[in-house]
Design a protein around this motif. Structure first.
Motif, PDB file in Angstrom:
ATOM      1  N   GLY A  41      50.117  -9.623  53.532  1.00  0.00           N
ATOM      2  CA  GLY A  41      49.294  -8.596  54.168  1.00  0.00           C
ATOM      3  C   GLY A  41      48.082  -9.187  54.875  1.00  0.00           C
ATOM      4  O   GLY A  41      47.420 -10.078  54.345  1.00  0.00           O
ATOM      5  N   GLY A  42      47.814  -8.677  56.082  1.00  0.00           N
ATOM      6  CA  GLY A  42      46.665  -9.133  56.846  1.00  0.00           C
ATOM      7  C   GLY A  42      46.910 -10.334  57.729  1.00  0.00           C
ATOM      8  O   GLY A  42      46.039 -10.727  58.513  1.00  0.00           O
ATOM      9  N   VAL A  43      48.082 -10.935  57.629  1.00  0.00           N
ATOM     10  CA  VAL A  43      48.393 -12.107  58.454  1.00  0.00           C
ATOM     11  C   VAL A  43      48.697 -11.660  59.881  1.00  0.00           C
ATOM     12  O   VAL A  43      49.391 -10.667  60.102  1.00  0.00           O
ATOM     13  N   GLY A  44      48.178 -12.397  60.840  1.00  0.00           N
ATOM     14  CA  GLY A  44      48.437 -12.116  62.248  1.00  0.00           C
ATOM     15  C   GLY A  44      48.784 -13.391  62.995  1.00  0.00           C
ATOM     16  O   GLY A  44      48.828 -14.479  62.412  1.00  0.00           O
ATOM     17  N   VAL A  45      49.037 -13.265  64.267  1.00  0.00           N
ATOM     18  CA  VAL A  45      49.267 -14.421  65.128  1.00  0.00           C
ATOM     19  C   VAL A  45      48.622 -14.110  66.468  1.00  0.00           C
ATOM     20  O   VAL A  45      48.688 -12.974  66.958  1.00  0.00           O
TER      21      VAL A  45
ATOM     22  N   LYS B  93      45.489 -10.242  45.874  1.00  0.00           N
ATOM     23  CA  LYS B  93      46.816 -10.851  45.930  1.00  0.00           C
ATOM     24  C   LYS B  93      47.110 -11.498  47.287  1.00  0.00           C
ATOM     25  O   LYS B  93      47.558 -12.650  47.350  1.00  0.00           O
ATOM     26  N   ASP B  94      46.870 -10.783  48.387  1.00  0.00           N
ATOM     27  CA  ASP B  94      47.228 -11.319  49.699  1.00  0.00           C
ATOM     28  C   ASP B  94      46.359 -12.510  50.085  1.00  0.00           C
ATOM     29  O   ASP B  94      46.850 -13.491  50.652  1.00  0.00           O
ATOM     30  N   GLU B  95      45.057 -12.429  49.797  1.00  0.00           N
ATOM     31  CA  GLU B  95      44.196 -13.571  50.123  1.00  0.00           C
ATOM     32  C   GLU B  95      44.566 -14.785  49.280  1.00  0.00           C
ATOM     33  O   GLU B  95      44.596 -15.912  49.771  1.00  0.00           O
ATOM     34  N   HIS B  96      44.874 -14.531  48.029  1.00  0.00           N
ATOM     35  CA  HIS B  96      45.308 -15.617  47.144  1.00  0.00           C
ATOM     36  C   HIS B  96      46.579 -16.264  47.687  1.00  0.00           C
ATOM     37  O   HIS B  96      46.699 -17.502  47.743  1.00  0.00           O
ATOM     38  N   SER B  97      47.534 -15.448  48.113  1.00  0.00           N
ATOM     39  CA  SER B  97      48.790 -15.976  48.650  1.00  0.00           C
ATOM     40  C   SER B  97      48.544 -16.833  49.884  1.00  0.00           C
ATOM     41  O   SER B  97      49.117 -17.925  50.029  1.00  0.00           O
ATOM     42  N   PHE B  98      47.693 -16.340  50.793  1.00  0.00           N
ATOM     43  CA  PHE B  98      47.449 -17.076  52.037  1.00  0.00           C
ATOM     44  C   PHE B  98      46.745 -18.398  51.753  1.00  0.00           C
ATOM     45  O   PHE B  98      47.062 -19.427  52.373  1.00  0.00           O
ATOM     46  N   ARG B  99      45.797 -18.394  50.818  1.00  0.00           N
ATOM     47  CA  ARG B  99      45.124 -19.652  50.489  1.00  0.00           C
ATOM     48  C   ARG B  99      46.103 -20.639  49.866  1.00  0.00           C
ATOM     49  O   ARG B  99      46.107 -21.828  50.205  1.00  0.00           O
ATOM     50  N   ALA B 100      46.947 -20.158  48.952  1.00  0.00           N
ATOM     51  CA  ALA B 100      47.912 -21.045  48.322  1.00  0.00           C
ATOM     52  C   ALA B 100      48.863 -21.656  49.359  1.00  0.00           C
ATOM     53  O   ALA B 100      49.170 -22.856  49.309  1.00  0.00           O
ATOM     54  N   LEU B 101      49.310 -20.844  50.301  1.00  0.00           N
ATOM     55  CA  LEU B 101      50.147 -21.357  51.385  1.00  0.00           C
ATOM     56  C   LEU B 101      49.405 -22.401  52.201  1.00  0.00           C
ATOM     57  O   LEU B 101      49.958 -23.443  52.569  1.00  0.00           O
ATOM     58  N   SER B 102      48.138 -22.128  52.499  1.00  0.00           N
ATOM     59  CA  SER B 102      47.328 -23.051  53.293  1.00  0.00           C
ATOM     60  C   SER B 102      47.193 -24.404  52.611  1.00  0.00           C
ATOM     61  O   SER B 102      47.308 -25.452  53.247  1.00  0.00           O
TER      62      SER B 102
ATOM     63  N   TYR C  75      39.147 -13.729  56.063  1.00  0.00           N
ATOM     64  CA  TYR C  75      38.712 -13.808  54.679  1.00  0.00           C
ATOM     65  C   TYR C  75      38.278 -12.413  54.219  1.00  0.00           C
ATOM     66  O   TYR C  75      37.597 -11.697  54.952  1.00  0.00           O
ATOM     67  N   ASP C  76      38.633 -12.048  53.021  1.00  0.00           N
ATOM     68  CA  ASP C  76      38.328 -10.698  52.530  1.00  0.00           C
ATOM     69  C   ASP C  76      36.833 -10.451  52.414  1.00  0.00           C
ATOM     70  O   ASP C  76      36.369  -9.330  52.615  1.00  0.00           O
ATOM     71  N   ARG C  77      36.057 -11.469  52.088  1.00  0.00           N
ATOM     72  CA  ARG C  77      34.638 -11.282  51.818  1.00  0.00           C
ATOM     73  C   ARG C  77      33.759 -12.134  52.721  1.00  0.00           C
ATOM     74  O   ARG C  77      32.678 -12.571  52.333  1.00  0.00           O
ATOM     75  N   SER C  78      34.209 -12.384  53.904  1.00  0.00           N
ATOM     76  CA  SER C  78      33.434 -13.193  54.836  1.00  0.00           C
ATOM     77  C   SER C  78      33.716 -12.746  56.263  1.00  0.00           C
ATOM     78  O   SER C  78      34.775 -12.196  56.548  1.00  0.00           O
ATOM     79  N   GLU C  79      32.754 -12.975  57.133  1.00  0.00           N
ATOM     80  CA  GLU C  79      32.912 -12.589  58.542  1.00  0.00           C
ATOM     81  C   GLU C  79      33.546 -13.724  59.332  1.00  0.00           C
ATOM     82  O   GLU C  79      33.040 -14.157  60.373  1.00  0.00           O
ATOM     83  N   SER C  80      34.659 -14.230  58.850  1.00  0.00           N
ATOM     84  CA  SER C  80      35.382 -15.287  59.547  1.00  0.00           C
ATOM     85  C   SER C  80      36.847 -15.221  59.150  1.00  0.00           C
ATOM     86  O   SER C  80      37.218 -14.533  58.195  1.00  0.00           O
ATOM     87  N   ARG C  81      37.659 -15.906  59.889  1.00  0.00           N
ATOM     88  CA  ARG C  81      39.093 -15.918  59.602  1.00  0.00           C
ATOM     89  C   ARG C  81      39.583 -17.360  59.509  1.00  0.00           C
ATOM     90  O   ARG C  81      39.028 -18.269  60.112  1.00  0.00           O
TER      91      ARG C  81
ATOM     92  N   GLU D 226      64.049 -18.824  47.543  1.00  0.00           N
ATOM     93  CA  GLU D 226      64.304 -18.249  48.868  1.00  0.00           C
ATOM     94  C   GLU D 226      63.550 -16.937  49.065  1.00  0.00           C
ATOM     95  O   GLU D 226      63.024 -16.666  50.141  1.00  0.00           O
ATOM     96  N   ASP D 227      63.518 -16.110  48.054  1.00  0.00           N
ATOM     97  CA  ASP D 227      62.909 -14.787  48.166  1.00  0.00           C
ATOM     98  C   ASP D 227      61.411 -14.909  48.442  1.00  0.00           C
ATOM     99  O   ASP D 227      60.686 -15.552  47.663  1.00  0.00           O
ATOM    100  N   PRO D 228      60.903 -14.311  49.533  1.00  0.00           N
ATOM    101  CA  PRO D 228      59.484 -14.455  49.875  1.00  0.00           C
ATOM    102  C   PRO D 228      58.529 -14.004  48.778  1.00  0.00           C
ATOM    103  O   PRO D 228      57.529 -14.667  48.496  1.00  0.00           O
ATOM    104  N   GLU D 229      58.829 -12.875  48.139  1.00  0.00           N
ATOM    105  CA  GLU D 229      57.939 -12.377  47.093  1.00  0.00           C
ATOM    106  C   GLU D 229      57.889 -13.337  45.910  1.00  0.00           C
ATOM    107  O   GLU D 229      56.819 -13.624  45.354  1.00  0.00           O
ATOM    108  N   ALA D 230      59.051 -13.851  45.524  1.00  0.00           N
ATOM    109  CA  ALA D 230      59.106 -14.804  44.416  1.00  0.00           C
ATOM    110  C   ALA D 230      58.422 -16.117  44.789  1.00  0.00           C
ATOM    111  O   ALA D 230      57.754 -16.751  43.963  1.00  0.00           O
ATOM    112  N   LEU D 231      58.596 -16.532  46.052  1.00  0.00           N
ATOM    113  CA  LEU D 231      57.946 -17.762  46.514  1.00  0.00           C
ATOM    114  C   LEU D 231      56.424 -17.648  46.445  1.00  0.00           C
ATOM    115  O   LEU D 231      55.741 -18.551  45.947  1.00  0.00           O
ATOM    116  N   LEU D 232      55.892 -16.536  46.914  1.00  0.00           N
ATOM    117  CA  LEU D 232      54.438 -16.349  46.899  1.00  0.00           C
ATOM    118  C   LEU D 232      53.918 -16.268  45.465  1.00  0.00           C
ATOM    119  O   LEU D 232      52.841 -16.815  45.154  1.00  0.00           O
ATOM    120  N   ALA D 233      54.660 -15.610  44.610  1.00  0.00           N
ATOM    121  CA  ALA D 233      54.254 -15.524  43.205  1.00  0.00           C
ATOM    122  C   ALA D 233      54.203 -16.915  42.578  1.00  0.00           C
ATOM    123  O   ALA D 233      53.287 -17.237  41.798  1.00  0.00           O
TER     124      ALA D 233
END
Length: 345
Positions: A255-259, A222-231, A279-285, A196-203
């Motif tokens: 971190g960095g997630v928007g809507v 960490k944040d980019e890794h988390s977002f890719r894993a979720l994706s 993306y942390d190292r690219s000119e795209s999202r 249930e805990d978001p931090e534990a889930l992402l880890a």
């Protein structure tokens, strides 16, 4: 005779290429398209592995040699494909029910989670069932139609928007060569076991879908890794609604997630929610698309955030990506569990 049987019989005497043999051609192609950033390259290469179809990252078949096309096709065909999640039938534009709060990712995703937590959890699919997926990808279909006949003859596949994936694929589960790949059953059980805990889930998801090095570039932050894993997990189907609720609550904390402050139109013409992260190292999202009615996964997009030149290997045409250009635009219009391959709901 089905397509997989034809594929197995085609050059059955030829040895199966290993990942090392396929890496150079795959790296040249995805590197040219990615422009910069190992993680962007990794995300693109993942799509090569997920589809037994013409890859949507090929910006134009004219920019790659026939050899590169065949090498990338082989890479896509050698590895079993993953599935993706969503509602049974969303071929028509979605209609928003009730108030939709797009003022922040937390507001949008927590509201989605609230809705999902009220839904009944269906039983897990049986081992003998299949997952049916239909996705709209107009660019990919057009590229296939425009591909020269001589290239098609060298490519042992055809474009199709429909896919059937066995829910129980024990052979694929035992193949540990691809750390981003999970079968439909594996993904279902990973999702149901998330805390249930978001931090534990992402880890946990960062453990399941680890970051890499070497040909995949430097390890992700960490944040980019988390977002890719979720994706990666969200492209699986089915995911129980209570598990999906936990995933959305965790996604809101990355971190960095928007809507986007408004609904966008996807490749099928529907209005959908876009949850984004550059993306942390690219000119795209990256954009994860959600249905605004039932909050199921509705597809994904990659969108250029700044006009820039794309570095290309020597001998390749120069490329410019313009701000707002959509590099990948895939709309999932159907997803269902069925009793047999070829069956549609």
């Amino acid at each position: 005779m089905d397509e997989m049987t034809q594929l197995r019989e085609l050059r059955a005497d030829a040895p199966v290429p290993d990942r090392a043999a396929l890496a150079p051609g795959r790296e040249r192609l995805t590197g040219a398209i990615a422009g910069n950033g190992g993680r962007r390259t990794r995300a693109l290469r993942l799509r090569l592995r997920l589809r037994l179809r013409l890859t949507p990252m090929l910006r134009d078949w004219r920019v790659v040699s026939l050899g590169a096309v065949v090498a990338v096709t082989a890479a896509a065909l050698v590895i079993t494909q993953v599935v993706g999640p969503s509602a049974p039938d969303r071929s028509a534009p979605a209609t928003v029910v009730g108030d939709l709060d797009l003022t922040s990712p937390a507001a949008a995703l927590n509201r989605a989670a609230d809705h999902l937590e009220r839904q009944e959890v269906p039983p897990e699919p049986r081992a003998d069932q299949w997952v049916y997926i239909r996705e709209v990808d107009g660019w990919q279909e057009q590229q296939w139609k425009e591909m020269p006949e001589e290239v098609r003859k060298k490519t042992p596949m055809t474009y199709s928007p429909d896919r059937w994936i066995p829910y129980d694929d024990e052979a694929a589960e035992n193949d540990t060569s691809d750390t981003d790949y999970r079968t439909a059953r594996e993904s279902y059980r990973i999702a149901t076991a998330l805390p249930e805990d978001p931090e534990a889930l992402l880890a946990r998801l960062r453990e399941v879908f680890p970051t890499g090095s070497g040909p995949d570039g430097a390890p992700e932050a960490k944040d980019e890794h988390s977002f890719r894993a979720l994706s990666v997990l969200l492209e699986s189907y089915p995911i129980p609604p209570d598990a999906l609720a936990r995933i959305y609550r965790a996604m809101a904390t990355v971190g960095g997630v928007g809507v986007t402050g408004h609904l966008i139109q996807d490749a099928s013409g529907r209005e959908v929610i876009a949850v984004t992260r550059k993306y942390d190292r690219s000119e795209s999202r990256r954009e994860i698309l959600l249905d605004p009615v039932d909050y199921s996964y509705a597809g994904n997009r990659d969108v250029v955030t700044r006009t820039h030149k794309v570095p290309t290997p020597k001998g390749y045409p120069a490329m410019v990506q313009k701000r707002g250009e959509v590099l990948i635009d895939i709309a999932r219009t159907h997803a269902a569990v069925v009793d047999a391959k070829g069956e549609k709901p």
